[in-house]
Design an enzyme around this catalytic site. Structure first.
Site, PDB file in Angstrom:
ATOM      1  N   ASP A   6       0.875  -1.169   0.000  1.00  0.00           N
ATOM      2  CA  ASP A   6       0.000   0.000   0.000  1.00  0.00           C
ATOM      3  C   ASP A   6       0.915   1.222   0.000  1.00  0.00           C
ATOM      4  O   ASP A   6       2.143   1.099   0.132  1.00  0.00           O
ATOM      5  CB  ASP A   6      -0.888  -0.013   1.255  1.00  0.00           C
ATOM      6  CG  ASP A   6      -1.903   1.130   1.253  1.00  0.00           C
ATOM      7  OD1 ASP A   6      -2.558   1.350   0.218  1.00  0.00           O
ATOM      8  OD2 ASP A   6      -2.026   1.833   2.273  1.00  0.00           O
ATOM      9  N   SER A   7       0.302   2.389  -0.097  1.00  0.00           N
ATOM     10  CA  SER A   7       1.120   3.603  -0.104  1.00  0.00           C
ATOM     11  C   SER A   7       1.585   3.988   1.308  1.00  0.00           C
ATOM     12  O   SER A   7       2.422   4.861   1.458  1.00  0.00           O
ATOM     13  CB  SER A   7       0.312   4.742  -0.704  1.00  0.00           C
ATOM     14  OG  SER A   7      -0.873   4.903   0.034  1.00  0.00           O
ATOM     15  N   TYR A  38      -0.364   8.375  -2.853  1.00  0.00           N
ATOM     16  CA  TYR A  38      -0.528   7.964  -4.253  1.00  0.00           C
ATOM     17  C   TYR A  38      -1.778   8.636  -4.840  1.00  0.00           C
ATOM     18  O   TYR A  38      -1.869   8.839  -6.029  1.00  0.00           O
ATOM     19  CB  TYR A  38      -0.727   6.440  -4.338  1.00  0.00           C
ATOM     20  CG  TYR A  38       0.536   5.615  -4.263  1.00  0.00           C
ATOM     21  CD1 TYR A  38       1.708   6.111  -3.701  1.00  0.00           C
ATOM     22  CD2 TYR A  38       0.548   4.308  -4.760  1.00  0.00           C
ATOM     23  CE1 TYR A  38       2.853   5.318  -3.635  1.00  0.00           C
ATOM     24  CE2 TYR A  38       1.695   3.522  -4.695  1.00  0.00           C
ATOM     25  CZ  TYR A  38       2.843   4.036  -4.129  1.00  0.00           C
ATOM     26  OH  TYR A  38       3.964   3.245  -4.066  1.00  0.00           O
ATOM     27  N   GLY A  39      -2.723   8.921  -3.957  1.00  0.00           N
ATOM     28  CA  GLY A  39      -4.046   9.362  -4.397  1.00  0.00           C
ATOM     29  C   GLY A  39      -4.092  10.675  -5.153  1.00  0.00           C
ATOM     30  O   GLY A  39      -5.103  10.991  -5.788  1.00  0.00           O
ATOM     31  N   CYS A  69      -3.667  -1.264  -1.989  1.00  0.00           N
ATOM     32  CA  CYS A  69      -3.982   0.138  -2.294  1.00  0.00           C
ATOM     33  C   CYS A  69      -5.074   0.255  -3.376  1.00  0.00           C
ATOM     34  O   CYS A  69      -4.928  -0.311  -4.471  1.00  0.00           O
ATOM     35  CB  CYS A  69      -2.697   0.816  -2.771  1.00  0.00           C
ATOM     36  SG  CYS A  69      -2.898   2.526  -3.220  1.00  0.00           S
ATOM     37  N   THR A  71      -5.918   2.994  -4.976  1.00  0.00           N
ATOM     38  CA  THR A  71      -5.479   3.864  -6.072  1.00  0.00           C
ATOM     39  C   THR A  71      -4.654   3.048  -7.068  1.00  0.00           C
ATOM     40  O   THR A  71      -4.838   3.154  -8.296  1.00  0.00           O
ATOM     41  CB  THR A  71      -4.653   5.050  -5.526  1.00  0.00           C
ATOM     42  OG1 THR A  71      -5.324   5.590  -4.384  1.00  0.00           O
ATOM     43  CG2 THR A  71      -4.483   6.122  -6.568  1.00  0.00           C
ATOM     44  N   GLU A 149      -2.594   9.387   8.635  1.00  0.00           N
ATOM     45  CA  GLU A 149      -1.142   9.146   8.745  1.00  0.00           C
ATOM     46  C   GLU A 149      -0.558   9.938   9.922  1.00  0.00           C
ATOM     47  O   GLU A 149       0.405   9.532  10.550  1.00  0.00           O
ATOM     48  CB  GLU A 149      -0.435   9.538   7.432  1.00  0.00           C
ATOM     49  CG  GLU A 149      -0.700   8.574   6.272  1.00  0.00           C
ATOM     50  CD  GLU A 149       0.163   7.293   6.315  1.00  0.00           C
ATOM     51  OE1 GLU A 149       1.270   7.321   6.876  1.00  0.00           O
ATOM     52  OE2 GLU A 149      -0.303   6.265   5.788  1.00  0.00           O
ATOM     53  N   CYS A 181     -10.650   3.103   0.104  1.00  0.00           N
ATOM     54  CA  CYS A 181      -9.281   3.501   0.433  1.00  0.00           C
ATOM     55  C   CYS A 181      -8.902   2.731   1.699  1.00  0.00           C
ATOM     56  O   CYS A 181      -9.709   2.660   2.637  1.00  0.00           O
ATOM     57  CB  CYS A 181      -9.202   5.006   0.684  1.00  0.00           C
ATOM     58  SG  CYS A 181      -7.581   5.530   1.282  1.00  0.00           S
ATOM     59  N   THR A 182      -7.716   2.180   1.679  1.00  0.00           N
ATOM     60  CA  THR A 182      -7.308   1.323   2.809  1.00  0.00           C
ATOM     61  C   THR A 182      -7.238   2.072   4.133  1.00  0.00           C
ATOM     62  O   THR A 182      -7.346   1.466   5.199  1.00  0.00           O
ATOM     63  CB  THR A 182      -5.917   0.724   2.544  1.00  0.00           C
ATOM     64  OG1 THR A 182      -5.019   1.802   2.286  1.00  0.00           O
ATOM     65  CG2 THR A 182      -5.940  -0.233   1.380  1.00  0.00           C
ATOM     66  N   HIS A 183      -7.038   3.374   4.072  1.00  0.00           N
ATOM     67  CA  HIS A 183      -6.931   4.154   5.311  1.00  0.00           C
ATOM     68  C   HIS A 183      -8.295   4.359   5.986  1.00  0.00           C
ATOM     69  O   HIS A 183      -8.364   4.527   7.202  1.00  0.00           O
ATOM     70  CB  HIS A 183      -6.341   5.544   5.018  1.00  0.00           C
ATOM     71  CG  HIS A 183      -4.868   5.536   4.740  1.00  0.00           C
ATOM     72  ND1 HIS A 183      -4.332   5.025   3.585  1.00  0.00           N
ATOM     73  CD2 HIS A 183      -3.821   5.995   5.465  1.00  0.00           C
ATOM     74  CE1 HIS A 183      -3.007   5.170   3.621  1.00  0.00           C
ATOM     75  NE2 HIS A 183      -2.678   5.762   4.750  1.00  0.00           N
TER      76      HIS A 183
HETATM   77  N1  DGL Z   1      -4.056   3.758   0.728  1.00  0.00           N
HETATM   78  C1  DGL Z   1      -4.306   4.418  -0.513  1.00  0.00           C
HETATM   79  C2  DGL Z   1      -5.514   3.825  -1.217  1.00  0.00           C
HETATM   80  O1  DGL Z   1      -6.088   2.848  -0.751  1.00  0.00           O
HETATM   81  C3  DGL Z   1      -4.553   5.890  -0.337  1.00  0.00           C
HETATM   82  C4  DGL Z   1      -3.481   6.702   0.286  1.00  0.00           C
HETATM   83  C5  DGL Z   1      -2.739   7.569  -0.672  1.00  0.00           C
HETATM   84  O2  DGL Z   1      -3.278   8.545  -1.185  1.00  0.00           O
HETATM   85  O3  DGL Z   1      -1.600   7.223  -0.880  1.00  0.00           O
HETATM   86  O4  DGL Z   1      -5.906   4.328  -2.238  1.00  0.00           O
END
Ligand code: DGL
Length: 216
Positions: A6-7, A38-39, A69, A71, A149, A181-183
């Site tokens: 993931d990012s 990454y988003g 991830c 994205t 984060e 989104c994983t977060h």
């Molecule tokens: N964890 C990323 C996702 O699931 C998002 C976080 C990012 O923007 O890097 O898309």
């Protein structure tokens, strides 16, 4: 060994679901905290860095790759599956589509994700391909990832921001919300406060973990 990336820390919400379903498997996890987010980045960047991470995971003896991830799943999974065609690659979107459909009694679905995931239209296209009568309302929430984060999950400012992003979806009377989104599962409590107890929240990592279990 399962290689997951993931990012950042968000992918650990996916690792948690995989541990529940496959407790005996070893996992190697790569969170690309140096290049997060990454988003908000371009597709070439996401493809290039996702490929580099997979190279590294394979070097570390991963036999199956899981793109946690969203994205990267949205923009790069087809490219990555072609490039690494000798190793099974799972992405986080497809396994959850049926779960979303069966939860959506009123057919009104909200999808929240990074700007990149929402711009890709990936979730929306895949769901509409299964049922063109769905009403899908997508919303990118670019401030969620930096807040998480930073560890600002229980702060007042986070509550206000969640409200600001999700009030418009509430007005659309959605009965299902996809956390694309994983977060975002880390904000589930705050999200429920805004959308109400009846909202069905889908964390796609649960279906992903089940589909990996079936694969074995
Ligand atoms: N964890 C990323 C996702 O699931 C998002 C976080 C990012 O923007 O890097 O898309």
């Amino acid at each position: 060994m399962l290689g997951i990336f993931d990012s950042g820390i968000g992918g650990l919400t996916v690792v948690k679901e995989i541990f529940k379903n496959l407790p005996k498997y070893q996992i190697i996890y790569f969170g690309d905290a140096a290049r997060l987010p990454y988003g908000t980045k371009g597709t070439d960047f996401i493809k290039r860095y996702s490929a580099k991470i997979i190279d590294w995971l394979i070097q570390k003896k991963a036999k199956i790759i899981i793109i946690a991830c969203h994205t990267s799943s949205a923009w790069a999974s087809d490219f990555l599956k072609k490039r690494f065609n000798k190793i099974p690659i799972f992405e986080v979107i497809s396994p959850a589509l049926n779960e979303v459909l069966s939860a959506a009694e009123s057919k009104r679905i909200g999808i929240i994700g990074t700007p990149g995931t929402i711009k890709s239209g990936s979730w929306k296209k895949k769901l509409l391909a299964k049922d063109p009568t769905l009403k899908i309302y997508s919303k990118s929430c670019p401030l969620f990832v930096p807040l998480i984060e930073e560890g600002w999950i229980n702060k007042k400012i986070t509550r206000e921001i969640v409200k600001e992003y999700l009030e418009p979806l509430k007005l659309k009377k959605i009965d299902v919300l996809v956390l694309a989104c994983t977060h975002y599962p880390l904000l589930e409590k705050e999200i429920k406060k805004v959308l109400g107890k009846k909202i069905k929240i889908i964390n796609p990592a649960e279906s992903l973990a089940k589909s990996i279990k079936l694969f074995f």
